[in-house]
Design an enzyme around this catalytic site. Structure first.
Site, PDB file in Angstrom:
ATOM      1  N   GLY A 187       0.829  -1.201   0.000  1.00  0.00           N
ATOM      2  CA  GLY A 187       0.000   0.000   0.000  1.00  0.00           C
ATOM      3  C   GLY A 187       0.864   1.252   0.000  1.00  0.00           C
ATOM      4  CG  ASN A 188      -0.871   4.836   1.629  1.00  0.00           C
ATOM      5  OD1 ASN A 188      -0.482   5.037   2.776  1.00  0.00           O
ATOM      6  ND2 ASN A 188      -2.161   4.686   1.335  1.00  0.00           N
ATOM      7  CB  VAL A 191      -1.357   2.711   5.405  1.00  0.00           C
ATOM      8  CG1 VAL A 191      -1.833   1.463   6.138  1.00  0.00           C
ATOM      9  CG2 VAL A 191      -2.527   3.635   5.114  1.00  0.00           C
ATOM     10  N   GLY A 192       1.874   2.459   5.709  1.00  0.00           N
ATOM     11  CA  GLY A 192       3.044   1.631   5.987  1.00  0.00           C
ATOM     12  C   GLY A 192       3.706   1.996   7.305  1.00  0.00           C
ATOM     13  CD  GLU A 209       7.325  -5.317  -1.638  1.00  0.00           C
ATOM     14  OE1 GLU A 209       7.582  -4.420  -2.487  1.00  0.00           O
ATOM     15  OE2 GLU A 209       8.175  -6.125  -1.245  1.00  0.00           O
TER      16      GLU A 209
END
Length: 489
Positions: A187-188, A191-192, A209
């Protein structure tokens, strides 16, 4: 107890039975995963059509084929990947068994993404199964129809070992409160960071990722027509919602008009003069993302496209010209069909521009010059670099796929997925004889013992060329020498 807690506890209980350790079990689960894909292909393609306006053929091409390849590779190579891996020894351990033994981590949480909801969710699951782990799969709620299909996974896989938890942000947050042995998130970066923060509470390792703004440099001396064909394909596939899509173009001002003209031709060739009615042109996932992307265009000059329809989440393939580093479109990852062009003065300035920003997930360079390509490789850093094409590195299982810095941590695909989701356990098995050889390491620590220890410890031995008899003979001679040297004073 929440549904999320129950799922994690059930997966851990199943893992602790050790039934996922035999390779036959893992292969059976992988074959069942492939059967799920085959038998539910129509359900998958229908869901992808509703979520992202993908055709059945596009879903097969960009979601399913690569996943099938990963499963086939894991099944064929699993015995090799899981086998003990011998390592070089020193003279002091020449008769010992020294090797690396891959072993399962435990329970893995896989949080999928919505843009390629089958591929980027189930490819990590292939690695988790192959490595002998239990898994909790959390499909993205944004691609809601595909998430519904994912709920059918337990009908094919061991339903205790492999759990599927659907839902939105509250369900994900509840999952992140639980203890896992590894978390795999796609994801982005925003949020990572939250995922990494949650994992830190349990000291849980993560694979992130992510994405970022992947640059695309066009050398003025390259075949611009071919370069623009490949860039157009890579940018507008899935309506620009690809984490490794070219985010912006860097080129000299002298070729900007030609680049625009060639991209215009490619858009017409690939998507006709009316992309909105063309079956193979996608849609933005929802209105929130539609509004975000359209806001990025504000203040920039549209050279191609710019049309949109919020009711259908449609944005035409768009190119922006004369964009500056301060433009809104350059402040975040676009993740949509908007392609800015920034003019620079040659390769040196392009490299400086790239290096002033976060390290991207992918970097693209189009040039006929090996010197230019090598300079771009040696003077920049990115998750991957591709010369004279876009995206295709994702299809190669022998290449690790992953980011660096803000674009991610860890990697997967093929054996890299297996290793990423395994504990590579160091093993040394020594016999209880030939104690004499150990005298040099026991007190008192004399200068002479140090001198011999230096020789024995620093000399690396590749035993692939040595027979068992030769190893024992060397060790016996070494032991006899040590005994004579240090015990008979």
């Amino acid at each position: 107890m929440s549904r999320e807690q129950q799922a994690v506890q059930q997966a851990r209980k199943a893992f602790l039975t050790a039934r996922s350790k035999p390779l036959d079990y893992r292969i059976k689960q992988l074959q069942n995963l492939k059967r799920f894909i085959k038998e539910k292909t129509t359900d998958i393609t229908n869901a992808m059509r509703k979520d992202l306006h993908k055709t059945a053929n596009a879903t097969q091409l960009f979601e399913i084929l690569g996943l099938e390849g990963e499963i086939n590779l894991a099944v064929s190579k699993l015995a090799e990947w899981a086998a003990p891996r011998p390592v070089n020894k020193n003279l002091l351990t020449i008769a010992d068994d020294v090797y690396i033994q891959p072993e399962p981590l435990g329970v893995v949480l896989i949080i999928g993404a919505w843009n390629y909801p089958i591929a980027v969710t189930l490819q990590p699951l292939v690695g988790a199964i192959a490595a002998g782990n239990a898994a909790v799969v959390k499909p993205s709620e944004v691609s809601s129809h595909t998430a519904k299909v994912m709920e059918l996974l337990p009908l094919y896989l061991d339903p205790e070992m492999y759990q599927v938890v659907t839902g939105g942000v509250p369900e994900t947050q509840e999952l992140l409160k639980q203890r896992f042995d590894h978390i795999f998130y796609t994801g982005n970066s925003t949020v990572g960071k939250l995922v990494m923060e949650a994992a830190a509470r349990h000291l849980t390792p993560v694979t992130l990722e992510l994405g970022g703004k992947s640059p695309c440099y066009i050398d003025k001396n390259c075949d611009i027509r071919i370069a623009c064909r490949r860039i157009t394909w890579g940018k507008y596939m899935n309506c620009g919602q690809t984490c490794i899509a070219p985010d912006y173009i860097l080129c000299e001002s002298s070729i900007q008009d030609k680049v625009i003209n060639e991209i215009q031709k490619c858009i017409q060739e690939f998507y006709t003069n009316d992309p909105k009615s063309f079956a193979d042109y996608g849609r933005i996932i929802n209105q929130r993302h539609f509004k975000r992307i359209m806001a990025l265009v504000e203040g920039s000059t549209v050279a191609i496209g710019g049309d949109s329809d919020e009711s259908e989440c449609y944005i035409a393939p768009t190119v922006l010209r004369d964009v500056t580093s301060g433009s809104k479109v350059m402040q975040e990852e676009i993740f949509g069909p908007i392609l800015p062009i920034i003019t620079i003065n040659g390769l040196k300035e392009a490299i400086e521009f790239i290096n002033e920003r976060e390290k991207p997930l992918a970097l693209y360079v189009f040039s006929p010059s090996k010197k230019v390509i090598k300079q771009m490789i040696s003077e920049t850093s990115s998750g991957a670099i591709v010369a004279n094409d876009c995206l295709v590195h994702f299809t190669i299982s022998d290449l690790p796929f992953g980011g660096i810095g803000n674009s991610g941590t860890g990697c997967y695909h093929g054996k890299y997925s297996f290793d990423q989701l395994s504990h590579l356990r160091s093993c040394l098995i020594k016999k209880l004889n030939m104690e004499g050889v150990n005298q040099m390491r026991y007190p008192p620590h004399t200068t002479e013992k140090l001198r011999w220890a230096r020789i024995l410890l620093l000399k690396q031995v590749n035993l692939a060329r040595w027979s068992q008899v030769a190893q024992v003979a060397v060790l016996a001679a070494l032991a006899a020498f040590v005994v004579q040297r240090f015990l008979r004073r």
